[in-house]
Motif scaffolding. Structure first.
Motif, PDB file in Angstrom:
ATOM      1  N   GLY A  55       0.822  -1.196   0.000  1.00  0.00           N
ATOM      2  CA  GLY A  55       0.000   0.000   0.000  1.00  0.00           C
ATOM      3  C   GLY A  55       0.861   1.252   0.000  1.00  0.00           C
ATOM      4  O   GLY A  55       1.972   1.271   0.547  1.00  0.00           O
ATOM      5  N   ALA A  56       0.337   2.327  -0.593  1.00  0.00           N
ATOM      6  CA  ALA A  56       1.068   3.595  -0.656  1.00  0.00           C
ATOM      7  C   ALA A  56       1.497   4.095   0.729  1.00  0.00           C
ATOM      8  O   ALA A  56       2.611   4.626   0.874  1.00  0.00           O
ATOM      9  N   PRO A  57       0.665   3.953   1.773  1.00  0.00           N
ATOM     10  CA  PRO A  57       1.077   4.458   3.091  1.00  0.00           C
ATOM     11  C   PRO A  57       2.370   3.829   3.610  1.00  0.00           C
ATOM     12  O   PRO A  57       3.114   4.478   4.354  1.00  0.00           O
ATOM     13  N   ILE A  58       2.626   2.581   3.240  1.00  0.00           N
ATOM     14  CA  ILE A  58       3.849   1.931   3.722  1.00  0.00           C
ATOM     15  C   ILE A  58       5.079   2.651   3.199  1.00  0.00           C
ATOM     16  O   ILE A  58       6.052   2.892   3.940  1.00  0.00           O
ATOM     17  N   TYR A  59       5.061   3.038   1.924  1.00  0.00           N
ATOM     18  CA  TYR A  59       6.213   3.731   1.352  1.00  0.00           C
ATOM     19  C   TYR A  59       6.439   5.077   2.034  1.00  0.00           C
ATOM     20  O   TYR A  59       7.585   5.464   2.318  1.00  0.00           O
ATOM     21  N   ILE A  60       5.352   5.796   2.323  1.00  0.00           N
ATOM     22  CA  ILE A  60       5.483   7.103   2.971  1.00  0.00           C
ATOM     23  C   ILE A  60       5.956   6.949   4.409  1.00  0.00           C
ATOM     24  O   ILE A  60       6.852   7.680   4.880  1.00  0.00           O
ATOM     25  N   VAL A  75      -4.552   7.168  10.565  1.00  0.00           N
ATOM     26  CA  VAL A  75      -4.965   5.897   9.981  1.00  0.00           C
ATOM     27  C   VAL A  75      -6.389   6.021   9.454  1.00  0.00           C
ATOM     28  O   VAL A  75      -7.276   6.514  10.159  1.00  0.00           O
ATOM     29  N   ASN A  76      -6.607   5.566   8.231  1.00  0.00           N
ATOM     30  CA  ASN A  76      -7.982   5.481   7.736  1.00  0.00           C
ATOM     31  C   ASN A  76      -8.362   4.033   7.455  1.00  0.00           C
ATOM     32  O   ASN A  76      -7.508   3.197   7.128  1.00  0.00           O
ATOM     33  N   SER A  77      -9.620   3.718   7.623  1.00  0.00           N
ATOM     34  CA  SER A  77     -10.159   2.426   7.198  1.00  0.00           C
ATOM     35  C   SER A  77     -11.164   2.689   6.081  1.00  0.00           C
ATOM     36  O   SER A  77     -11.536   3.828   5.815  1.00  0.00           O
ATOM     37  N   GLY A  78     -11.589   1.631   5.401  1.00  0.00           N
ATOM     38  CA  GLY A  78     -12.545   1.786   4.315  1.00  0.00           C
ATOM     39  C   GLY A  78     -11.903   1.889   2.949  1.00  0.00           C
ATOM     40  O   GLY A  78     -12.575   1.744   1.922  1.00  0.00           O
ATOM     41  N   ASN A  79     -10.589   2.130   2.900  1.00  0.00           N
ATOM     42  CA  ASN A  79      -9.870   2.217   1.631  1.00  0.00           C
ATOM     43  C   ASN A  79      -8.392   1.959   1.909  1.00  0.00           C
ATOM     44  O   ASN A  79      -7.777   2.628   2.742  1.00  0.00           O
ATOM     45  N   ALA A  80      -7.802   0.966   1.198  1.00  0.00           N
ATOM     46  CA  ALA A  80      -6.417   0.564   1.459  1.00  0.00           C
ATOM     47  C   ALA A  80      -5.401   1.493   0.817  1.00  0.00           C
ATOM     48  O   ALA A  80      -4.222   1.441   1.163  1.00  0.00           O
ATOM     49  N   ASN A  81      -5.835   2.330  -0.139  1.00  0.00           N
ATOM     50  CA  ASN A  81      -4.909   3.161  -0.915  1.00  0.00           C
ATOM     51  C   ASN A  81      -3.746   2.314  -1.433  1.00  0.00           C
ATOM     52  O   ASN A  81      -2.577   2.627  -1.244  1.00  0.00           O
ATOM     53  N   THR A  82      -4.121   1.221  -2.104  1.00  0.00           N
ATOM     54  CA  THR A  82      -3.163   0.257  -2.649  1.00  0.00           C
ATOM     55  C   THR A  82      -3.473   0.018  -4.115  1.00  0.00           C
ATOM     56  O   THR A  82      -4.647  -0.005  -4.506  1.00  0.00           O
ATOM     57  N   ILE A 118      -8.842  -2.697  -1.874  1.00  0.00           N
ATOM     58  CA  ILE A 118      -7.677  -2.442  -2.721  1.00  0.00           C
ATOM     59  C   ILE A 118      -8.130  -1.962  -4.103  1.00  0.00           C
ATOM     60  O   ILE A 118      -9.142  -2.413  -4.634  1.00  0.00           O
ATOM     61  N   GLY A 119      -7.355  -1.049  -4.699  1.00  0.00           N
ATOM     62  CA  GLY A 119      -7.570  -0.654  -6.079  1.00  0.00           C
ATOM     63  C   GLY A 119      -8.585   0.439  -6.300  1.00  0.00           C
ATOM     64  O   GLY A 119      -8.975   0.706  -7.437  1.00  0.00           O
ATOM     65  N   VAL A 120      -9.017   1.101  -5.245  1.00  0.00           N
ATOM     66  CA  VAL A 120      -9.992   2.190  -5.345  1.00  0.00           C
ATOM     67  C   VAL A 120      -9.291   3.491  -4.960  1.00  0.00           C
ATOM     68  O   VAL A 120      -8.676   3.568  -3.892  1.00  0.00           O
ATOM     69  N   PRO A 121      -9.359   4.529  -5.797  1.00  0.00           N
ATOM     70  CA  PRO A 121      -8.714   5.805  -5.452  1.00  0.00           C
ATOM     71  C   PRO A 121      -9.217   6.342  -4.114  1.00  0.00           C
ATOM     72  O   PRO A 121     -10.418   6.276  -3.814  1.00  0.00           O
ATOM     73  N   LEU A 122      -8.304   6.841  -3.304  1.00  0.00           N
ATOM     74  CA  LEU A 122      -8.650   7.377  -1.991  1.00  0.00           C
ATOM     75  C   LEU A 122      -9.243   8.769  -2.139  1.00  0.00           C
ATOM     76  O   LEU A 122      -8.686   9.629  -2.828  1.00  0.00           O
ATOM     77  N   ASN A 123     -10.372   8.993  -1.482  1.00  0.00           N
ATOM     78  CA  ASN A 123     -10.995  10.325  -1.483  1.00  0.00           C
ATOM     79  C   ASN A 123     -10.289  11.184  -0.437  1.00  0.00           C
ATOM     80  O   ASN A 123     -10.678  11.219   0.727  1.00  0.00           O
ATOM     81  N   ILE A 124      -9.239  11.851  -0.868  1.00  0.00           N
ATOM     82  CA  ILE A 124      -8.416  12.617   0.064  1.00  0.00           C
ATOM     83  C   ILE A 124      -9.166  13.825   0.611  1.00  0.00           C
ATOM     84  O   ILE A 124      -8.885  14.283   1.729  1.00  0.00           O
ATOM     85  N   ASP A 125     -10.140  14.339  -0.120  1.00  0.00           N
ATOM     86  CA  ASP A 125     -10.879  15.511   0.362  1.00  0.00           C
ATOM     87  C   ASP A 125     -11.663  15.187   1.623  1.00  0.00           C
ATOM     88  O   ASP A 125     -11.778  16.026   2.523  1.00  0.00           O
ATOM     89  N   LYS A 126     -12.209  13.962   1.693  1.00  0.00           N
ATOM     90  CA  LYS A 126     -12.953  13.575   2.905  1.00  0.00           C
ATOM     91  C   LYS A 126     -12.033  13.574   4.119  1.00  0.00           C
ATOM     92  O   LYS A 126     -12.422  13.999   5.215  1.00  0.00           O
ATOM     93  N   ILE A 127     -10.811  13.093   3.920  1.00  0.00           N
ATOM     94  CA  ILE A 127      -9.843  13.063   5.020  1.00  0.00           C
ATOM     95  C   ILE A 127      -9.391  14.480   5.373  1.00  0.00           C
ATOM     96  O   ILE A 127      -9.359  14.860   6.551  1.00  0.00           O
ATOM     97  N   LYS A 128      -9.054  15.272   4.357  1.00  0.00           N
ATOM     98  CA  LYS A 128      -8.599  16.647   4.587  1.00  0.00           C
ATOM     99  C   LYS A 128      -9.637  17.451   5.354  1.00  0.00           C
ATOM    100  O   LYS A 128      -9.312  18.164   6.313  1.00  0.00           O
ATOM    101  N   ASN A 129     -10.910  17.318   4.952  1.00  0.00           N
ATOM    102  CA  ASN A 129     -11.978  18.084   5.601  1.00  0.00           C
ATOM    103  C   ASN A 129     -12.233  17.622   7.034  1.00  0.00           C
ATOM    104  O   ASN A 129     -12.760  18.387   7.845  1.00  0.00           O
ATOM    105  N   ALA A 130     -11.864  16.360   7.331  1.00  0.00           N
ATOM    106  CA  ALA A 130     -12.136  15.807   8.665  1.00  0.00           C
ATOM    107  C   ALA A 130     -10.992  16.022   9.645  1.00  0.00           C
ATOM    108  O   ALA A 130     -11.182  15.905  10.862  1.00  0.00           O
TER     109      ALA A 130
END
Length: 406
Positions: A55-60, A75-82, A118-130
């Motif tokens: 997953g992308a978070p591991i590299y970061i 940490v987010n759940s619901g989307n692996a960002n992988t 896995i394989g679904v683009p992460l909705n970063i706006d939902k995280i940013k707004n929260a």
């Protein structure tokens, strides 16, 4: 040493946590974004999945831990960002940047984790707004909400804390974890986040984490799948004010013992909470030639779908266990092996020297019907032992994983 079952990552001095719903999960009642924060930056370490697809978070997170320092974990759940390419890496980096800005700390001091589809683009706006609300809700009572926020198919939250002493100082380790499917030795869809107020060098902290992971999370299997996002992270902020541990002295081993206790406890929780599971299985291989062989043998049994289904059906089909030992890759002598089943009810011998013996099938069935079942395997070929944990394989496992995205 005291095990604190109702405490978690906020039990050590100087740690805060929170958990909220940001919208990544469709169900508004389910939390899906968690934050762990230390009031001071601490030494930190991580252990990660061995899957080649990560997953992308591991590299970061690995990049941010180059300096072996951290102050927060988002940490987010619901989307692996992988399997999301450069877009996923950018969004994982943005998670750290947005959170760092909200906390007024360095971006490199924020670690990132994700779990879910896995394989679904992460909705970063939902995280940013929260993130503003997530940061505002930080508290010393926030561990439970954080534990809920990292769950996916888990049925129960997983959090623990341990108190122990070093010299005249009280030291605490706290933890939350998630995991119930795609769990295989060497970690699988499991996340564990540990906090401690211990004062210890970054080098010894990392070594202790790796050693502890080997005998805990790396000996858990639910279904034989190794996931893409697994990680274990620990931050030690030093606020217990013990004399800094810089060598493998008694203080180091006291810490390692406490770390092992909390990680083994969480590993067993993960195994017990396996998707669709009805039982925790503990496989102990003993009197083996060496510890490495014993570990491989115990994992082979725990991983066997035929052993798992037999335990689910309360069937003392010991031949499946011998079969799993035989294909483990370890050179064994089947003519020396004794097998036992054990639970809180009783213990029964079902095989001697690799051959059938008479045993009461009804008693065996009753033993296997309990929620915790032990498989005891005496190799009679040495003095070393190892243990692995897993769960049975039920009808519900197929149902849960067949409908995961819906």
């Amino acid at each position: 040493m005291y095990l604190l079952e109702n405490k978690g990552v906020t039990a050590p001095k100087g740690f805060y946590a929170s958990g909220i719903h940001c919208g990544l999960k469709k169900n508004n009642s389910k939390l899906d974004l968690a934050l762990i924060y230390s009031e001071v930056a601490g030494n930190a370490a991580g252990v990660y999945t061995k899957n080649k697809v990560k997953g992308a978070p591991i590299y970061i997170t690995k990049e941010h831990l180059i300096n072996k320092k951290a102050q927060a974990i988002i940490v987010n759940s619901g989307n692996a960002n992988t399997c999301t390419g450069d877009d996923g890496l950018l969004k994982a980096k943005e998670m750290a940047e947005f959170q760092a800005k909200a906390l007024n700390i360095k971006t490199d001091d924020v670690l990132v984790a994700s779990t879910g589809v896995i394989g679904v683009p992460l909705n970063i706006d939902k995280i940013k707004n929260a993130i503003p609300l997530l940061s505002k809700k930080l508290s010393t009572e926030g561990s439970e909400e954080a534990a809920y926020a990292i769950m996916t198919t888990d049925k129960i939250k997983k959090q623990l804390a341990i108190e122990f002493t070093i010299g005249d100082k009280t030291v605490t380790i706290g933890a939350i974890a998630k995991g119930s499917g795609m769990i295989e030795p060497n970690m699988g869809t499991m996340l564990s986040f540990l906090t401690t107020d211990l004062n210890i060098s970054s080098e010894l902290l990392e070594e202790a984490l790796r050693e502890s992971t080997k005998i805990s999370y790396n000996r858990v299997s639910v279904d034989g799948d190794t996931s893409t996002n697994d990680m274990v992270l620990i931050i030690a902020n030093g606020l217990a004010n013990n004399e800094k541990i810089v060598s493998k002295n008694n203080d180091y081993y006291n810490f390692l013992n406490a770390l092992n206790k909390i990680n083994v406890s969480l590993a067993k929780m993960i195994a017990r909470d396996g998707e669709g599971a009805t039982k925790l299985i503990e496989c102990i291989v003993y009197n083996a030639p060496n510890k490495e062989d014993a570990e491989v043998l115990s994992k082979s049994v725990i991983n066997s779908p035929l052993v798992k289904t037999a335990i689910f059906g309360n069937d003392a089909n010991w031949g499946r266990i011998l079969c799993a030992l035989g294909y483990s890759g370890i050179n064994i002598n089947p003519n020396t092996i004794d097998l036992y089943f054990k639970s809180e009810l009783a213990e029964i011998k079902v095989c001697e020297n690799g051959k059938a013996i008479f045993f009461d099938e009804l008693t065996a069935k009753k033993i296997l019907s309990k929620e915790e079942v032990k498989i005891l395997i005496d190799m009679k070929s040495g003095t070393e032992a190892a243990v692995a944990w897993g769960c049975d394989l039920s009808y519900d496992y197929v149902k849960i994983n067949g409908e995961y995205r819906s």
